[in-house]
Design an enzyme around this catalytic site. Structure first.
Site, PDB file in Angstrom:
ATOM      1  N   GLU A 190       0.823  -1.222   0.000  1.00 45.01           N
ATOM      2  CA  GLU A 190       0.000   0.000   0.000  1.00 45.01           C
ATOM      3  C   GLU A 190       0.853   1.267   0.000  1.00 45.01           C
ATOM      4  O   GLU A 190       0.514   2.266   0.626  1.00 45.01           O
ATOM      5  CB  GLU A 190      -0.960   0.002   1.202  1.00 45.01           C
ATOM      6  CG  GLU A 190      -1.930  -1.172   1.190  1.00 45.01           C
ATOM      7  CD  GLU A 190      -3.061  -1.032   2.219  1.00 45.01           C
ATOM      8  OE1 GLU A 190      -2.928  -0.239   3.161  1.00 45.01           O
ATOM      9  OE2 GLU A 190      -4.083  -1.724   2.051  1.00 45.01           O
ATOM     10  N   GLU A 259      -6.698  -7.794  -0.838  1.00 42.66           N
ATOM     11  CA  GLU A 259      -7.328  -7.705   0.490  1.00 42.66           C
ATOM     12  C   GLU A 259      -8.810  -7.405   0.362  1.00 42.66           C
ATOM     13  O   GLU A 259      -9.195  -6.283   0.041  1.00 42.66           O
ATOM     14  CB  GLU A 259      -6.657  -6.603   1.341  1.00 42.66           C
ATOM     15  CG  GLU A 259      -5.232  -6.925   1.713  1.00 42.66           C
ATOM     16  CD  GLU A 259      -4.634  -5.932   2.724  1.00 42.66           C
ATOM     17  OE1 GLU A 259      -5.402  -5.156   3.329  1.00 42.66           O
ATOM     18  OE2 GLU A 259      -3.406  -5.949   2.879  1.00 42.66           O
TER      19      GLU A 259
END
Ligand SMILES: *[C@@H]1O[C@H](CO)[C@@H](O)[C@H](O)[C@H]1NC(C)=O
Ligand SMILES: *[C@@H]1O[C@H](CO)[C@@H](O)[C@H](O)[C@H]1NC(C)=O
Length: 449
Positions: A190, A259
């Site tokens: 991320e 995710e």
């Protein structure tokens, strides 16, 4: 004396046999290559639709691992996913720990033993509500260091740890081309959220991290999550509650959801988070309906933050996450069971899903297309996956019944049930739900029921 010598020889033979056996037992699969195209990962020459379950090995005890992996498989997982945890593996610089809850090799081998694949997200910054995001505290004390940017001392340490993990996996023959379960790796985590604040150095760091990872010769594809500028061959992937609109940054890369947040972590004094399984199943069905190819539950089993591993500020030791397997390793119902049925329905569609190159509103045939569209209102969407056997190089024309046709009928209206006509049959779709028709006719599963 003679007897003793014979015994010694026998012992030696046994040792040889044992070594022989353990080497061959390390092969979990026939060696296979993993590549990808715009549609999916290609495993041993075949596109696959894959369900993955996130389990962080140090958030369970090794005694729990076999049961957690077995329950994941029973629930329909094809893949197990985990981060690595740098500060657990290298608590003191240069002194590695791969024992107990940090026995990564053992964990990956157990996954392979169960015939499942592995997605290893190395990071090594992993966030993960884990203390210091996985960074060892000694990293802070290296002169001149600046984390996660174009900084020589940091890059040196990061490369050393990532190389250590990749080399360990290779030595243990855990990559797919060695007959091991690892099909996919992740570098960074991320970083797209942070990159802007590092300016030009952030951009250079992303390129460096990508090249460094690719240069390690792991032989399987790499992903970067939440990284819209993931360079070259690195696949950018989605982390979110819904990822059905996600498109990677190149038409040559498949749509991957690293995710799927099926719950959330808990803060001191905070509520226990809950995501209803009907909504979760809707999100998963929509993802595959609209062209997704690999989806990972974050988490499938959340577990426990043992010791002082919990990150913060103020996260509790439980990392249950409202996952399909609860903190104690028990099936959490109705979540686990409903998802198991969903996965089975998606698997029934796999042949048609992988056969269709462009899964947007596929034509059913010359007459059906109009019908499918006309009777589905603004909130109702049909995506049909049709294996077009007539255009195969084999030049064989099969009848409709012999080829695969799967459809996903969605009602994205949150409040109203819809009745739709699809290929001459009427279907009732509850609000915010998807019906899965593996044969384009019979409903195998509806996400809200
Ligand atoms: C995997 O790909 C490599 C490089 O192209 C090739 O040498 C090897 O034979 C392939 N392995 C398998 C099992 O297909
Ligand atoms: C495919 O079928 C068509 C029509 O039957 C025929 O004209 C053509 O020669 C065939 N092509 C091959 C490669 O067999």
């Amino acid at each position: 004396m003679v007897v003793f010598e014979n015994k010694a020889i026998l012992k030696l033979l046994l040792v040889c046999l044992f070594v022989q056996f353990s080497v061959s037992a390390a092969n979990f699969f026939q060696p296979f290559n993993v590549t990808y195209d715009h549609r999916a990962l290609i495993i041993d020459g075949k596109r696959r639709m894959l369900i993955s379950g996130g389990i962080h090995y140090p958030r369970a005890t090794p005694q729990m691992w076999p049961d957690l992996i077995a329950k994941s498989k029973e629930g329909g997982a094809d893949v197990i996913e985990s981060y690595t945890f740098w500060n657990g593996h290298e608590p003191v610089r240069g002194q590695y720990n791969f024992e107990g809850r940090f026995d990564l090799v053992k964990f990956v081998k157990l996954v392979g033993d169960n015939g499942l694949y592995f997605l290893l997200r190395i990071g090594p910054y992993v966030c993960a509500e884990w203390n210091f995001g996985g960074f060892p505290v000694w990293l802070r004390d290296i002169p001149g260091i600046e984390f996660r940017t174009d900084n020589e001392p940091f890059k040196r340490e990061m490369q050393r740890f990532v190389t250590k993990i990749v080399d360990l996996m290779r030595e243990e023959k855990l990559f797919s081309w060695q007959g091991g379960p690892i099909i996919l790796l992740q570098i960074e985590n991320e970083y797209g959220n942070m990159e802007g604040s590092y300016g030009q150095k952030g951009k250079e760091y992303v390129r460096w991290a990508a090249n460094m990872a690719l240069g390690l010769g792991a032989g399987v594809p790499w992903v970067m999550c939440k990284q819209t500028d993931a360079p070259g061959d690195i696949i950018d992937t989605c982390n979110n509650y819904y990822c059905d609109g996600y498109k990677p940054n190149s038409p040559n890369k498949p749509t991957i959801w690293t995710e799927n947040w099926d719950g959330w972590y808990t803060s001191w004094g905070g509520r226990l988070p809950h995501r209803p399984v009907e909504d979760l199943a809707f999100a998963v069905a929509r993802f595959f309906q609209r062209g997704g190819s690999l989806m990972n539950y974050y988490m499938y089993f959340g577990g426990t933050n043992f010791g002082r591993t919990s990150g913060g500020p103020f996260y509790i030791t439980s990392y249950d996450y409202d996952a399909p397997i609860d903190e104690y390793g028990l099936r959490s119902e109705p979540k686990w069971g409903h998802l198991k049925d969903l996965h089975a329905a998606i698997k029934l569609c796999e042949r048609a899903l992988v056969a269709a190159d462009s899964p947007q509103y596929m034509k059913l045939g010359p007459r059906q297309e109009v019908c499918a569209r006309r009777f589905l209102g603004n909130n109702m969407q049909a995506h049909v996956y049709w294996e077009n056997t007539q255009s195969t190089v084999l030049n064989i024309t099969l009848s409709e019944s012999q080829s695969a046709c799967s459809a996903f009928l969605a009602n994205i209206d949150e409040h109203n049930t819809a009745t739709v006509t699809f290929r001459g049959k009427s279907y009732s779709l509850p609000p915010w739900s998807v019906s899965i028709l593996p044969d384009c006719s019979n409903v195998a599963f509806n996400t809200a029921k």
